[in-house]
Design an enzyme around this catalytic site. Structure first.
Site, PDB file in Angstrom:
ATOM      1  N   ASN A 256      -4.186  -9.733   3.984  1.00 58.74           N
ATOM      2  CA  ASN A 256      -5.777  -9.449   4.047  1.00 58.74           C
ATOM      3  C   ASN A 256      -6.197 -10.423   4.750  1.00 58.74           C
ATOM      4  OD1 ASN A 256      -6.412  -7.041   4.116  1.00 58.74           O
ATOM      5  ND2 ASN A 256      -6.383  -6.545   2.385  1.00 58.74           N
TER       6      ASN A 256
ATOM      7  N   ASP B  45      -1.338   2.570  10.039  1.00 59.18           N
ATOM      8  CA  ASP B  45      -2.422   1.372  10.959  1.00 59.18           C
ATOM      9  C   ASP B  45      -1.810  -0.165  11.167  1.00 59.18           C
ATOM     10  OD1 ASP B  45      -2.564   1.277   8.292  1.00 59.18           O
ATOM     11  OD2 ASP B  45      -5.239   0.851   8.463  1.00 59.18           O
TER      12      ASP B  45
ATOM     13  N   GLU C 237       0.781  -1.098   0.389  1.00 58.01           N
ATOM     14  CA  GLU C 237       0.112   0.418   0.052  1.00 58.01           C
ATOM     15  C   GLU C 237       0.293   1.461   0.035  1.00 58.01           C
ATOM     16  OE1 GLU C 237      -4.679   1.292   1.350  1.00 58.01           O
ATOM     17  OE2 GLU C 237      -3.675  -0.109   2.854  1.00 58.01           O
TER      18      GLU C 237
ATOM     19  N   ASP D  41       0.660  -8.024   3.250  1.00 57.60           N
ATOM     20  CA  ASP D  41      -0.294  -8.362   3.548  1.00 57.60           C
ATOM     21  C   ASP D  41      -1.268  -8.741   3.442  1.00 57.60           C
ATOM     22  OD1 ASP D  41      -3.397  -6.709   4.902  1.00 57.60           O
ATOM     23  OD2 ASP D  41      -2.876  -5.085   4.216  1.00 57.60           O
TER      24      ASP D  41
ATOM     25  N   TYR E 225       0.536  -7.425  -1.618  1.00 50.92           N
ATOM     26  CA  TYR E 225      -0.579  -6.840  -0.660  1.00 50.92           C
ATOM     27  C   TYR E 225      -1.693  -7.560  -1.937  1.00 50.92           C
ATOM     28  CZ  TYR E 225      -3.324  -2.641   0.235  1.00 50.92           C
ATOM     29  OH  TYR E 225      -4.978  -2.171   0.590  1.00 50.92           O
TER      30      TYR E 225
END
Length: 250
Positions: A146, A241, A35, A144, A105
């Site tokens: 997810n 985050d 990201e 990541d 990602y």
């Protein structure tokens, strides 16, 4: 060899929040970012000693990955598979002498699982790609992803059941990947410890209260697991985050 992976949620913003100091403190041999939300020419910064490789999305300010590595790879490729997977800057593969490194990602399934069908297509294609690489040499797969794999990988599993990142379908695809010959390094090294998270919502003081999710991973080919000496999460590193996750190979 120490590898670090971090969803920076916009590298330009993260650079103003201590990114370079954090990288100097931890001094990884390889930095994998997700990201990034930028093209390489959009920010100049001093990160001496690293070769830099970028994969930016077609859409400005969206998605994107990068690998910064002290050792120059044998080769670097971008994206994988069919054209549908080649426009959001989600994959970089770096080939080293004795393994492939894949920085990923993973697409978010979106609210109401609106993008779940594509997510399932992505997962199957990505698993096939990783297995193709693994047939040549071992794979380090990070980023990541997810998804929180099991109930101990997020603070509130019951209330999040069927939500994006904790749907049965997404969790099942990670189970399939592990069953295909990959190891979750953090769990192999640290066991079933609870409260170990890598992402927190910006709402409700989630990070302060450690109400998070573990959705950032280093997975490795099973035969590479014997070289893993450490796998960690760095919740004290701020700027996004997410926090970074690490793995060390001897």
């Amino acid at each position: 060899m120490k590898l670090l992976s971090w969803n920076v949620n916009g590298l330009r913003a993260c650079l103003t929040k201590g990114f370079l100091d954090s990288m100097a403190d931890h001094n990884p041999d390889v930095i994998c970012l997700q990201e990034t939300k930028m093209k390489p020419e959009q920010a100049e910064f001093d990160l001496a000693g690293y070769h830099r490789y970028w994969n930016s999305a077609d859409k400005a300010g969206y998605s994107g990955t990068a690998i910064f590595t002290k050792e120059e790879p044998i080769s670097v490729t971008y994206d994988f598979g069919d054209d549908i997977h080649r426009h959001e800057g989600r994959i970089i593969t770096a080939e080293y002498a004795d393994f492939y490194l894949v920085c990923c990602y993973t697409p978010n399934s979106k609210d109401q699982l609106a993008r779940l069908d594509y997510r399932m297509e992505w997962e199957d294609a990505l698993r096939a790609y990783l297995l193709e690489l693994d047939a040549v040499k071992p794979v380090v797969y990070c980023g990541d992803l997810n998804v929180a794999h099991t109930e101990i990988d997020l603070k509130n599993p019951k209330s999040n059941r069927k939500n994006p990142g904790f749907s049965d379908e997404e969790r099942g695809k990670l189970t399939e990947l592990l069953a295909a010959g990959f190891a979750d390094t953090f769990r192999r090294i640290n066991g079933n410890i609870e409260g170990a998270y890598s992402w927190w919502s910006y709402r409700f003081n989630a990070r302060k209260n450690n109400a998070g999710w573990r959705i950032d991973y280093f997975l490795v080919s099973e035969r590479l697991m014997e070289r893993v000496t450490d796998a960690g999460i760095l919740p004290d590193v701020f700027g996004s985050d997410h926090c970074p996750v690490t793995v060390t190979l001897n």
